[in-house]
Design an enzyme around this catalytic site. Structure first.
Site, PDB file in Angstrom:
ATOM      1  N   ALA A 165       0.786  -1.240   0.000  1.00  5.07           N
ATOM      2  CA  ALA A 165       0.000   0.000   0.000  1.00  5.07           C
ATOM      3  C   ALA A 165       0.816   1.286   0.000  1.00  5.07           C
ATOM      4  CB  ALA A 165      -0.916   0.008   1.236  1.00  5.07           C
TER       5      ALA A 165
ATOM      6  N   ALA B  11       5.226  -5.932  -5.196  1.00  4.44           N
ATOM      7  CA  ALA B  11       6.339  -6.144  -6.131  1.00  4.44           C
ATOM      8  C   ALA B  11       7.557  -6.387  -5.258  1.00  4.44           C
ATOM      9  CB  ALA B  11       6.542  -4.922  -7.013  1.00  4.44           C
TER      10      ALA B  11
ATOM     11  N   TYR C  73       9.459  -9.462 -21.188  1.00  2.00           N
ATOM     12  CA  TYR C  73       8.407  -9.321 -20.182  1.00  2.00           C
ATOM     13  C   TYR C  73       7.374 -10.447 -20.314  1.00  2.00           C
ATOM     14  CZ  TYR C  73       6.026  -6.987 -16.438  1.00  2.00           C
ATOM     15  OH  TYR C  73       5.481  -6.714 -15.206  1.00  2.00           O
TER      16      TYR C  73
ATOM     17  N   LYS D 105       3.066 -13.614 -14.357  1.00  2.00           N
ATOM     18  CA  LYS D 105       1.835 -12.888 -14.666  1.00  2.00           C
ATOM     19  C   LYS D 105       0.761 -13.846 -15.198  1.00  2.00           C
ATOM     20  CE  LYS D 105       3.526  -8.900 -13.494  1.00  2.00           C
ATOM     21  NZ  LYS D 105       3.075  -8.273 -12.250  1.00  2.00           N
TER      22      LYS D 105
ATOM     23  N   VAL E 244       6.553   4.929 -14.238  1.00  2.00           N
ATOM     24  CA  VAL E 244       7.818   4.888 -13.507  1.00  2.00           C
ATOM     25  C   VAL E 244       7.525   4.477 -12.070  1.00  2.00           C
ATOM     26  CG1 VAL E 244       9.871   6.171 -12.818  1.00  2.00           C
ATOM     27  CG2 VAL E 244       8.715   6.756 -14.949  1.00  2.00           C
TER      28      VAL E 244
END
EC number: 1.3.1.9
Length: 400
Positions: free
Chosen positions: A49, A140, A235, A244, A274
Protein backbone atom coordinates in the site's frame (compact mmCIF):
# COMPACT_ATOMS: atom_id res chain seq x y z
CA UNK A 1 18.88 17.90 7.99
CA UNK A 2 18.91 19.18 4.41
CA UNK A 3 18.19 16.26 2.07
CA UNK A 4 19.21 16.15 -1.60
CA UNK A 5 18.74 13.29 -4.07
CA UNK A 6 21.55 10.71 -4.31
CA UNK A 7 20.93 8.16 -7.05
CA UNK A 8 22.68 4.82 -7.34
CA UNK A 9 21.59 2.72 -10.30
CA UNK A 10 17.81 2.38 -10.22
CA UNK A 11 17.44 3.46 -6.58
CA UNK A 12 17.56 6.90 -5.02
CA UNK A 13 19.21 6.28 -1.64
CA UNK A 14 17.81 9.46 -0.09
CA UNK A 15 14.16 10.42 0.36
CA UNK A 16 12.45 13.68 1.27
CA UNK A 17 9.64 13.48 3.85
CA UNK A 18 8.07 16.83 2.92
CA UNK A 19 8.29 16.00 -0.79
CA UNK A 20 6.67 12.60 -0.24
CA UNK A 21 3.85 14.29 1.68
CA UNK A 22 3.37 16.83 -1.12
CA UNK A 23 3.28 14.01 -3.68
CA UNK A 24 0.55 12.21 -1.71
CA UNK A 25 -1.40 15.48 -1.40
CA UNK A 26 -1.21 16.00 -5.19
CA UNK A 27 -2.73 12.54 -5.71
CA UNK A 28 -5.46 13.19 -3.15
CA UNK A 29 -6.28 16.50 -4.85
CA UNK A 30 -6.55 14.73 -8.22
CA UNK A 31 -9.09 12.27 -6.81
CA UNK A 32 -11.18 14.83 -4.93
CA UNK A 33 -11.27 17.17 -7.96
CA UNK A 34 -12.56 14.35 -10.20
CA UNK A 35 -15.52 13.50 -8.02
CA UNK A 36 -16.70 10.52 -5.96
CA UNK A 37 -16.61 6.89 -7.11
CA UNK A 38 -20.25 5.79 -7.19
CA UNK A 39 -21.04 2.56 -5.31
CA UNK A 40 -17.39 2.34 -4.26
CA UNK A 41 -15.87 0.21 -1.51
CA UNK A 42 -16.23 1.12 2.16
CA UNK A 43 -13.65 -1.03 3.97
CA UNK A 44 -10.51 -1.79 2.02
CA UNK A 45 -7.37 -3.85 2.57
CA UNK A 46 -4.42 -2.88 0.35
CA UNK A 47 -1.52 -5.35 0.31
CA UNK A 48 1.49 -3.38 -0.93
CA UNK A 49 0.00 0.00 0.00
CA UNK A 50 2.94 2.37 0.31
CA UNK A 51 4.12 3.30 -3.20
CA UNK A 52 3.10 3.27 -6.85
CA UNK A 53 -0.15 1.62 -7.83
CA UNK A 54 -0.89 0.27 -4.34
CA UNK A 55 -0.67 3.74 -2.81
CA UNK A 56 -2.84 5.10 -5.63
CA UNK A 57 -5.43 2.41 -4.85
CA UNK A 58 -5.45 3.37 -1.17
CA UNK A 59 -5.86 7.05 -2.05
CA UNK A 60 -8.61 6.32 -4.60
CA UNK A 61 -10.55 4.18 -2.11
CA UNK A 62 -10.27 6.66 0.75
CA UNK A 63 -10.70 9.97 -1.05
CA UNK A 64 -12.81 8.74 -3.98
CA UNK A 65 -15.15 6.43 -2.08
CA UNK A 66 -14.79 7.56 1.55
CA UNK A 67 -13.43 4.13 2.47
CA UNK A 68 -11.70 3.09 5.66
CA UNK A 69 -8.37 1.54 4.68
CA UNK A 70 -5.90 -0.90 6.18
CA UNK A 71 -2.53 -0.93 4.41
CA UNK A 72 0.18 -3.60 4.51
CA UNK A 73 3.74 -2.80 3.43
CA UNK A 74 7.41 -3.40 4.21
CA UNK A 75 9.13 -0.06 4.82
CA UNK A 76 11.79 1.49 7.03
CA UNK A 77 11.27 4.55 9.24
CA UNK A 78 13.77 7.39 9.33
CA UNK A 79 15.89 8.48 12.26
CA UNK A 80 17.26 11.89 13.22
CA UNK A 81 20.32 11.25 11.05
CA UNK A 82 19.02 9.09 8.19
CA UNK A 83 15.95 9.29 5.96
CA UNK A 84 13.48 6.41 5.92
CA UNK A 85 12.02 4.86 2.79
CA UNK A 86 9.65 6.83 0.58
CA UNK A 87 6.87 4.35 1.31
CA UNK A 88 7.12 5.10 5.02
CA UNK A 89 6.75 8.85 4.41
CA UNK A 90 3.95 8.30 1.87
CA UNK A 91 2.03 6.21 4.38
CA UNK A 92 2.58 8.68 7.23
CA UNK A 93 1.21 11.47 5.01
CA UNK A 94 -1.72 9.38 3.78
CA UNK A 95 -2.75 8.44 7.30
CA UNK A 96 -2.59 12.04 8.46
CA UNK A 97 -4.73 13.34 5.57
CA UNK A 98 -7.22 10.45 5.88
CA UNK A 99 -7.55 10.92 9.65
CA UNK A 100 -8.12 14.66 9.17
CA UNK A 101 -11.02 13.73 6.87
CA UNK A 102 -12.50 11.49 9.57
CA UNK A 103 -11.55 8.24 7.85
CA UNK A 104 -10.06 5.17 9.49
CA UNK A 105 -6.52 4.58 8.23
CA UNK A 106 -4.12 2.14 9.79
CA UNK A 107 -1.02 0.33 8.56
CA UNK A 108 0.87 -2.88 9.23
CA UNK A 109 4.62 -2.92 8.55
CA UNK A 110 6.09 -6.33 7.79
CA UNK A 111 6.57 -9.14 5.30
CA UNK A 112 3.24 -9.60 3.50
CA UNK A 113 4.36 -13.06 2.34
CA UNK A 114 4.50 -14.29 5.95
CA UNK A 115 1.77 -16.11 7.87
CA UNK A 116 2.44 -13.77 10.81
CA UNK A 117 1.51 -10.61 8.90
CA UNK A 118 -1.60 -12.31 7.47
CA UNK A 119 -2.71 -13.20 11.01
CA UNK A 120 -1.99 -9.71 12.38
CA UNK A 121 -4.00 -8.29 9.46
CA UNK A 122 -6.94 -10.60 10.18
CA UNK A 123 -6.87 -9.70 13.89
CA UNK A 124 -6.79 -5.98 13.04
CA UNK A 125 -9.72 -6.29 10.60
CA UNK A 126 -11.76 -8.16 13.23
CA UNK A 127 -10.96 -5.58 15.89
CA UNK A 128 -11.25 -2.37 13.85
CA UNK A 129 -13.32 -3.00 10.71
CA UNK A 130 -15.27 -6.22 11.14
CA UNK A 131 -15.02 -7.19 7.47
CA UNK A 132 -13.51 -5.78 4.27
CA UNK A 133 -15.30 -5.44 0.93
CA UNK A 134 -12.23 -4.91 -1.29
CA UNK A 135 -8.77 -6.50 -1.22
CA UNK A 136 -6.16 -4.93 -3.51
CA UNK A 137 -3.03 -7.00 -4.12
CA UNK A 138 -0.14 -4.84 -5.30
CA UNK A 139 3.10 -6.48 -4.19
CA UNK A 140 6.34 -6.14 -6.13
CA UNK A 141 9.26 -7.90 -4.50
CA UNK A 142 12.61 -9.31 -5.59
CA UNK A 143 12.35 -12.30 -3.25
CA UNK A 144 9.95 -14.20 -1.02
CA UNK A 145 10.46 -16.41 1.99
CA UNK A 146 7.85 -19.13 1.51
CA UNK A 147 5.72 -19.36 4.67
CA UNK A 148 5.30 -23.15 4.47
CA UNK A 149 8.87 -24.24 3.59
CA UNK A 150 10.94 -21.36 4.99
CA UNK A 151 12.86 -21.29 1.70
CA UNK A 152 13.81 -17.85 0.34
CA UNK A 153 13.15 -17.71 -3.40
CA UNK A 154 14.29 -14.98 -5.82
CA UNK A 155 12.58 -13.63 -8.93
CA UNK A 156 14.54 -13.15 -12.15
CA UNK A 157 13.99 -10.95 -15.16
CA UNK A 158 15.12 -13.07 -18.10
CA UNK A 159 13.83 -14.27 -21.48
CA UNK A 160 12.75 -17.88 -21.95
CA UNK A 161 14.28 -20.24 -24.49
CA UNK A 162 16.56 -17.74 -26.22
CA UNK A 163 19.19 -15.08 -25.67
CA UNK A 164 17.76 -11.59 -26.19
CA UNK A 165 19.68 -8.43 -27.12
CA UNK A 166 17.87 -5.13 -26.70
CA UNK A 167 18.50 -1.43 -26.41
CA UNK A 168 18.12 0.56 -23.24
CA UNK A 169 19.28 3.67 -21.42
CA UNK A 170 22.14 3.50 -18.94
CA UNK A 171 20.38 5.94 -16.61
CA UNK A 172 23.56 6.77 -14.66
CA UNK A 173 25.68 7.69 -17.70
CA UNK A 174 22.70 8.77 -19.85
CA UNK A 175 23.82 6.78 -22.88
CA UNK A 176 22.12 4.18 -25.06
CA UNK A 177 23.43 0.73 -24.32
CA UNK A 178 22.84 -2.75 -25.75
CA UNK A 179 22.07 -5.36 -23.12
CA UNK A 180 22.26 -9.11 -23.62
CA UNK A 181 20.10 -11.32 -21.42
CA UNK A 182 20.69 -15.07 -21.28
CA UNK A 183 17.62 -17.32 -21.05
CA UNK A 184 16.25 -18.26 -17.64
CA UNK A 185 16.76 -21.76 -16.28
CA UNK A 186 13.68 -23.73 -15.24
CA UNK A 187 14.64 -23.13 -11.61
CA UNK A 188 14.73 -19.36 -12.24
CA UNK A 189 11.34 -19.47 -13.98
CA UNK A 190 9.82 -21.47 -11.10
CA UNK A 191 11.32 -19.04 -8.59
CA UNK A 192 9.89 -16.03 -10.41
CA UNK A 193 6.44 -17.62 -10.48
CA UNK A 194 6.73 -18.36 -6.74
CA UNK A 195 7.61 -14.72 -5.94
CA UNK A 196 5.55 -12.76 -8.48
CA UNK A 197 2.77 -15.21 -9.37
CA UNK A 198 -0.64 -15.71 -7.80
CA UNK A 199 0.11 -18.13 -4.95
CA UNK A 200 0.47 -15.49 -2.24
CA UNK A 201 -2.63 -13.61 -3.48
CA UNK A 202 -4.55 -16.89 -3.18
CA UNK A 203 -3.08 -17.52 0.29
CA UNK A 204 -4.27 -14.07 1.40
CA UNK A 205 -7.81 -14.60 0.11
CA UNK A 206 -7.98 -18.13 1.58
CA UNK A 207 -6.80 -16.84 4.98
CA UNK A 208 -9.22 -13.88 4.96
CA UNK A 209 -12.10 -16.10 3.85
CA UNK A 210 -11.41 -18.79 6.47
CA UNK A 211 -11.27 -16.10 9.16
CA UNK A 212 -14.65 -14.76 8.07
CA UNK A 213 -13.42 -11.22 7.43
CA UNK A 214 -14.55 -10.92 3.79
CA UNK A 215 -17.91 -9.16 3.44
CA UNK A 216 -20.63 -10.60 1.21
CA UNK A 217 -20.03 -9.21 -2.28
CA UNK A 218 -16.33 -8.58 -1.54
CA UNK A 219 -14.07 -8.02 -4.52
CA UNK A 220 -10.36 -8.51 -5.00
CA UNK A 221 -7.98 -7.41 -7.71
CA UNK A 222 -4.29 -7.92 -8.40
CA UNK A 223 -2.39 -5.50 -10.62
CA UNK A 224 -0.44 -6.63 -13.65
CA UNK A 225 1.27 -5.32 -16.78
CA UNK A 226 1.04 -6.92 -20.22
CA UNK A 227 2.67 -4.41 -22.55
CA UNK A 228 2.97 -4.67 -26.30
CA UNK A 229 5.20 -6.52 -28.76
CA UNK A 230 8.27 -4.36 -28.13
CA UNK A 231 8.60 -5.47 -24.48
CA UNK A 232 7.28 -9.03 -24.89
CA UNK A 233 10.62 -10.86 -25.26
CA UNK A 234 11.78 -9.88 -21.79
CA UNK A 235 8.41 -9.32 -20.18
CA UNK A 236 5.28 -11.23 -21.24
CA UNK A 237 7.23 -14.04 -22.94
CA UNK A 238 9.93 -14.08 -20.25
CA UNK A 239 10.21 -15.28 -16.67
CA UNK A 240 8.11 -12.39 -15.30
CA UNK A 241 5.45 -13.17 -17.91
CA UNK A 242 5.20 -16.71 -16.54
CA UNK A 243 4.42 -15.21 -13.13
CA UNK A 244 1.84 -12.89 -14.67
CA UNK A 245 0.23 -15.85 -16.47
CA UNK A 246 0.08 -17.60 -13.09
CA UNK A 247 -2.06 -14.70 -11.83
CA UNK A 248 -4.46 -15.41 -14.71
CA UNK A 249 -4.68 -19.06 -13.59
CA UNK A 250 -5.03 -18.40 -9.86
CA UNK A 251 -7.71 -15.73 -10.30
CA UNK A 252 -10.15 -18.39 -11.55
CA UNK A 253 -10.26 -20.30 -8.26
CA UNK A 254 -10.23 -17.04 -6.27
CA UNK A 255 -13.19 -15.81 -8.36
CA UNK A 256 -15.11 -19.05 -7.70
CA UNK A 257 -14.51 -18.69 -3.96
CA UNK A 258 -15.73 -15.07 -3.83
CA UNK A 259 -18.61 -15.65 -6.27
CA UNK A 260 -20.13 -18.04 -3.71
CA UNK A 261 -20.81 -14.91 -1.60
CA UNK A 262 -21.74 -12.62 -4.50
CA UNK A 263 -18.18 -11.30 -4.90
CA UNK A 264 -15.65 -11.18 -7.71
CA UNK A 265 -11.92 -11.45 -8.42
CA UNK A 266 -10.14 -9.83 -11.36
CA UNK A 267 -6.64 -9.23 -12.59
CA UNK A 268 -6.36 -5.52 -13.52
CA UNK A 269 -3.98 -4.55 -16.33
CA UNK A 270 -2.38 -1.13 -15.85
CA UNK A 271 -0.13 0.92 -18.10
CA UNK A 272 3.64 1.26 -17.85
CA UNK A 273 4.65 3.95 -15.35
CA UNK A 274 7.82 4.89 -13.51
CA UNK A 275 7.98 2.91 -10.28
CA UNK A 276 10.85 1.50 -8.25
CA UNK A 277 9.93 -1.87 -9.76
CA UNK A 278 9.81 -0.78 -13.42
CA UNK A 279 13.00 1.27 -13.27
CA UNK A 280 14.89 -1.93 -12.43
CA UNK A 281 13.87 -3.54 -15.76
CA UNK A 282 16.70 -2.81 -18.24
CA UNK A 283 14.65 -1.73 -21.26
CA UNK A 284 11.89 0.11 -19.41
CA UNK A 285 13.57 3.53 -19.00
CA UNK A 286 13.92 3.79 -22.81
CA UNK A 287 10.44 2.43 -23.44
CA UNK A 288 8.90 4.76 -20.84
CA UNK A 289 10.83 7.79 -22.12
CA UNK A 290 9.49 7.16 -25.64
CA UNK A 291 5.99 6.29 -24.41
CA UNK A 292 5.80 9.49 -22.34
CA UNK A 293 6.89 11.59 -25.32
CA UNK A 294 4.30 10.05 -27.66
CA UNK A 295 1.43 9.93 -25.14
CA UNK A 296 2.04 13.48 -23.91
CA UNK A 297 1.95 14.70 -27.52
CA UNK A 298 -1.34 12.81 -27.97
CA UNK A 299 -2.71 14.21 -24.68
CA UNK A 300 -3.26 10.73 -23.22
CA UNK A 301 -0.37 10.47 -20.73
CA UNK A 302 -1.33 9.14 -17.29
CA UNK A 303 0.46 8.28 -14.05
CA UNK A 304 -0.47 5.90 -11.23
CA UNK A 305 -3.29 7.93 -9.71
CA UNK A 306 -5.02 8.66 -13.04
CA UNK A 307 -4.83 4.97 -13.94
CA UNK A 308 -6.13 3.60 -10.65
CA UNK A 309 -8.85 6.21 -10.09
CA UNK A 310 -10.05 5.44 -13.64
CA UNK A 311 -9.91 1.70 -12.95
CA UNK A 312 -12.04 2.10 -9.80
CA UNK A 313 -14.56 4.46 -11.38
CA UNK A 314 -14.92 2.83 -14.81
CA UNK A 315 -14.27 -0.86 -14.21
CA UNK A 316 -14.06 -2.12 -10.61
CA UNK A 317 -17.17 -0.13 -9.68
CA UNK A 318 -18.42 0.94 -13.11
CA UNK A 319 -21.56 -0.28 -14.86
CA UNK A 320 -19.66 -1.21 -18.04
CA UNK A 321 -16.17 -2.42 -17.06
CA UNK A 322 -13.39 -2.57 -19.65
CA UNK A 323 -12.95 -6.37 -19.86
CA UNK A 324 -10.78 -8.37 -22.26
CA UNK A 325 -11.37 -11.91 -23.56
CA UNK A 326 -9.47 -13.36 -20.59
CA UNK A 327 -11.78 -11.60 -18.12
CA UNK A 328 -9.14 -9.09 -17.05
CA UNK A 329 -10.02 -5.46 -16.30
CA UNK A 330 -8.10 -3.20 -18.69
CA UNK A 331 -6.87 0.31 -17.89
CA UNK A 332 -3.93 0.17 -20.33
CA UNK A 333 -5.85 0.72 -23.57
CA UNK A 334 -4.45 4.23 -24.14
CA UNK A 335 -0.89 2.88 -23.99
CA UNK A 336 -1.77 0.03 -26.38
CA UNK A 337 -3.45 2.33 -28.92
CA UNK A 338 -1.95 1.09 -32.24
CA UNK A 339 -0.97 4.65 -33.25
CA UNK A 340 0.90 5.18 -29.97
CA UNK A 341 2.74 1.85 -30.24
CA UNK A 342 3.56 2.43 -33.92
CA UNK A 343 5.29 5.73 -33.08
CA UNK A 344 7.22 4.19 -30.18
CA UNK A 345 8.46 1.37 -32.44
CA UNK A 346 9.43 3.84 -35.19
CA UNK A 347 11.51 5.91 -32.76
CA UNK A 348 13.03 2.92 -30.91
CA UNK A 349 16.05 2.40 -33.18
CA UNK A 350 16.47 6.09 -34.00
CA UNK A 351 17.45 7.11 -30.46
CA UNK A 352 21.16 7.86 -30.00
CA UNK A 353 23.26 9.40 -27.23
CA UNK A 354 23.09 12.71 -29.09
CA UNK A 355 19.31 12.91 -29.64
CA UNK A 356 18.18 11.17 -26.42
CA UNK A 357 16.57 14.31 -24.97
CA UNK A 358 15.13 15.37 -28.32
CA UNK A 359 13.46 12.12 -29.46
CA UNK A 360 12.37 10.92 -26.03
CA UNK A 361 10.99 12.39 -22.83
CA UNK A 362 13.92 11.12 -20.78
CA UNK A 363 13.73 14.41 -18.86
CA UNK A 364 10.15 13.55 -17.86
CA UNK A 365 11.21 10.03 -16.94
CA UNK A 366 13.97 11.36 -14.65
CA UNK A 367 11.55 13.80 -13.01
CA UNK A 368 9.00 11.03 -12.38
CA UNK A 369 11.76 8.80 -10.99
CA UNK A 370 12.90 11.46 -8.51
CA UNK A 371 9.28 12.20 -7.55
CA UNK A 372 9.01 8.60 -6.28
CA UNK A 373 11.45 9.60 -3.54
CA UNK A 374 9.91 13.00 -2.77
CA UNK A 375 12.09 15.17 -5.02
CA UNK A 376 11.15 17.47 -7.95
CA UNK A 377 7.76 18.25 -6.37
CA UNK A 378 6.46 21.76 -7.02
CA UNK A 379 6.25 24.02 -3.99
CA UNK A 380 8.73 22.09 -1.81
CA UNK A 381 11.73 24.01 -0.46
CA UNK A 382 14.59 21.54 -0.83
CA UNK A 383 17.03 23.89 0.89
CA UNK A 384 14.99 23.88 4.10
CA UNK A 385 15.96 21.87 7.16
CA UNK A 386 13.65 18.85 7.58
CA UNK A 387 13.27 16.18 10.25
CA UNK A 388 13.60 12.69 8.70
CA UNK A 389 12.19 11.05 11.85
CA UNK A 390 8.49 10.96 10.91
CA UNK A 391 6.17 8.87 13.08
CA UNK A 392 3.13 6.87 11.98
CA UNK A 393 1.14 7.09 15.22
CA UNK A 394 -0.94 3.87 15.18
CA UNK A 395 1.29 1.66 13.06
CA UNK A 396 1.47 -2.04 13.85
CA UNK A 397 5.14 -2.79 13.23
CA UNK A 398 5.90 -6.51 13.05
CA UNK A 399 9.56 -5.86 12.18
CA UNK A 400 10.60 -4.61 15.64
Amino acid sequence: MIIKPRVRGFICVTTHPVGCEANVKEQIDYVTSHGPIANGPKKVLVIGASTGYGLAARISAAFGAGADTLGVFFERPGSETKPGTAGWYNSAAFERFATEKGLYARSINGDAFSDQVKQVTIDTIKQDLGKVDLVVYSLAAPRRTHPKTGETISSTLKPIGKTVTFRGIDTDKEVIRETVLEPATQEEIDGTVAVMGGEDWQMWIDALDEAGVLADGAKTTAFTYLGEQITHDIYWNGSIGEAKKDLDKKVLSIRDKLAAHGGDARVSVLKAVVTQASSAIPMMPLYLSLLFKVMKEAGTHEGCIEQVYGLFKDSLYGATPHLDDEGRLRADYKELDPQIQKKVVELWDQVTNENLYELTDFAGYKTDFLRLFGFEIAGVDYDADVNPDVKIPRIIDTTV
